[in-house]
Write an enzyme that holds these catalytic residues in place. Sequence first.
Site, PDB file in Angstrom:
ATOM      1  N   GLU A 176       0.836  -1.208   0.000  1.00 60.19           N
ATOM      2  CA  GLU A 176       0.000   0.000   0.000  1.00 60.19           C
ATOM      3  C   GLU A 176       0.870   1.256   0.000  1.00 60.19           C
ATOM      4  O   GLU A 176       0.764   2.118   0.884  1.00 60.19           O
ATOM      5  CB  GLU A 176      -0.996  -0.021   1.178  1.00 60.19           C
ATOM      6  CG  GLU A 176      -1.989  -1.170   1.029  1.00 60.19           C
ATOM      7  CD  GLU A 176      -3.194  -1.118   1.972  1.00 60.19           C
ATOM      8  OE1 GLU A 176      -3.209  -0.279   2.896  1.00 60.19           O
ATOM      9  OE2 GLU A 176      -4.119  -1.938   1.780  1.00 60.19           O
ATOM     10  N   GLU A 308      -4.774  -8.834  -0.622  1.00 59.54           N
ATOM     11  CA  GLU A 308      -5.577  -8.612   0.590  1.00 59.54           C
ATOM     12  C   GLU A 308      -7.033  -8.526   0.168  1.00 59.54           C
ATOM     13  O   GLU A 308      -7.390  -7.645  -0.624  1.00 59.54           O
ATOM     14  CB  GLU A 308      -5.164  -7.327   1.323  1.00 59.54           C
ATOM     15  CG  GLU A 308      -3.830  -7.462   2.019  1.00 59.54           C
ATOM     16  CD  GLU A 308      -3.431  -6.231   2.838  1.00 59.54           C
ATOM     17  OE1 GLU A 308      -4.336  -5.524   3.342  1.00 59.54           O
ATOM     18  OE2 GLU A 308      -2.230  -5.976   2.951  1.00 59.54           O
TER      19      GLU A 308
END
Length: 506
Positions: A176, A308
């Site tokens: 991220e 994820e």
Amino acid sequence: MTSTARAVIDLDVTGDRISRHLYGHFAEHLGRCIYDGFWVGEDSPIPNVRGIRLDIVEALRALDIPNLRWPGGCFADTYHWRDGIGPRQRRPKIANTNWGDVVENNHFGTHEFMDLCDLLGADAYVNGNVGSGTVQEMSEWVEYLTRADDSPMARLRRQNGRDEPWRVPFWGLGNEAWGCGGNMSASFYAEEARRYATFCHEHGGNSLTRIAAGANEDDLEWTRTLMKSLTECHGCTMGGNLPYQAISFHYYTHSGSGINSEAATAFTTAQYYETVAYAAGIERIVRGHVAVMDSYDPQNRVGLVCDEWGTWWNAAEGTNPGFLFQQNTVRDALVAGLHFDVFHRHARRLTMANIAQTVNVLQAMVLTDGENLVLTPTYHVFEMNKGHQDAAGLPVHVLETPTTTVRGDDLDLVSISASTRDDTALVSLTHLSVDAPCTVRVDLRGRAASVVRARVLTGDAASSFNDVDAPERVAPRPLEASLEADGVLVVELPPHSFATVELALG
Ligand code: AHR
């Protein structure tokens, strides 16, 4: 009132291979996933192998767990691997600033993780630190893990008790990067990812799939920037290998009001439908990323990885909000069933996926409480679906399905996917109606088939869950499945249910 769905499956037309890595897992240093989850320590009264909890290993082995991502997540970009090697008593403590701001003793580090992967029979997916690390630190971690000869890092590994290098097939280049991984712009990260990847070498026979930290949900611009930078990289256009081989994206499910904002077990019918509609929405997201990737990489050299995914509810009452511990209901299981159908349909480009997270965090496989361990409804979907791993996808044409309207859009209430291996086939059916049963008729074409086993997973309500007092409340049960003379498979699906039918093919 019972509704009806109809579909056709061509048993003789095989599609893309469904990589077993689409059934991957994720274990972060977060809450009770590692500490008081996988890791109980060698002195624990809870049965363990070298500190790793045995009942969790056994439960995950039964899923044929293909890979495990570690150590994060957001944690990965604060983790310095040298803190987690050497004699445990001498390892420095660190603060986990992302998750609960707790202090960790670093007793679970590189050797313990690789030991866990060996016990599980799973491939290692190590996520390196771009956000607060250095290229050298990452490069040396790869060398420490995978180099056989007398190089400085291989020697250090030997000093710490491990002679042979490990095999590490998957390597994450930060996490991220647009957020907790460094708040970078796409173009800045694109350069960083290429640079870091260049120094993650393939030592000896270790082939490395390097995975760039990708988009949040439908941020196609992020994917476009990475694909452009990757495929236009000077060395690559000169005939060199691509610096990284895959790009990830993350997709968390909630009912529309954002992650971390609703209860896991108490929800209205409207919230239930909004949740499953949100989960089904991953198809649009995958299609978007695939379209962008196809335009830069028609040869399909770069994989798409959803490393994820899963539901994200409020932390259970009475638990540390930073630990993200949540209950897991039939609704969560249906979210998983929908995701797998989408993953199967996009198996050409989608090469890996990792549910968040394996133990005691978010949409977990297992929940532990002291010495007790409970298998969640989501666990059972992974188990019932494991026959799809590395099988060939089969085309499924849904001709008729009940629908409902969610936020102005139609939502199909029956989702189906199928695969074949040798002379068998596996059909998965997710039925979303909260109150009506459904008769599903599937015309099996192209090969003769017979039913070997059919199972269904449901509960009294979509909010039913397992706990220590009722660990089998939501567990697979036998399902009646008949095959008519003309090759039509008929199953009666109860409301809010997930089912699998295993077929033998003639
Ligand atoms: O899975 C929990 C967190 O969600 C991960 O650490 C992070 O990557 C994402 O935001």
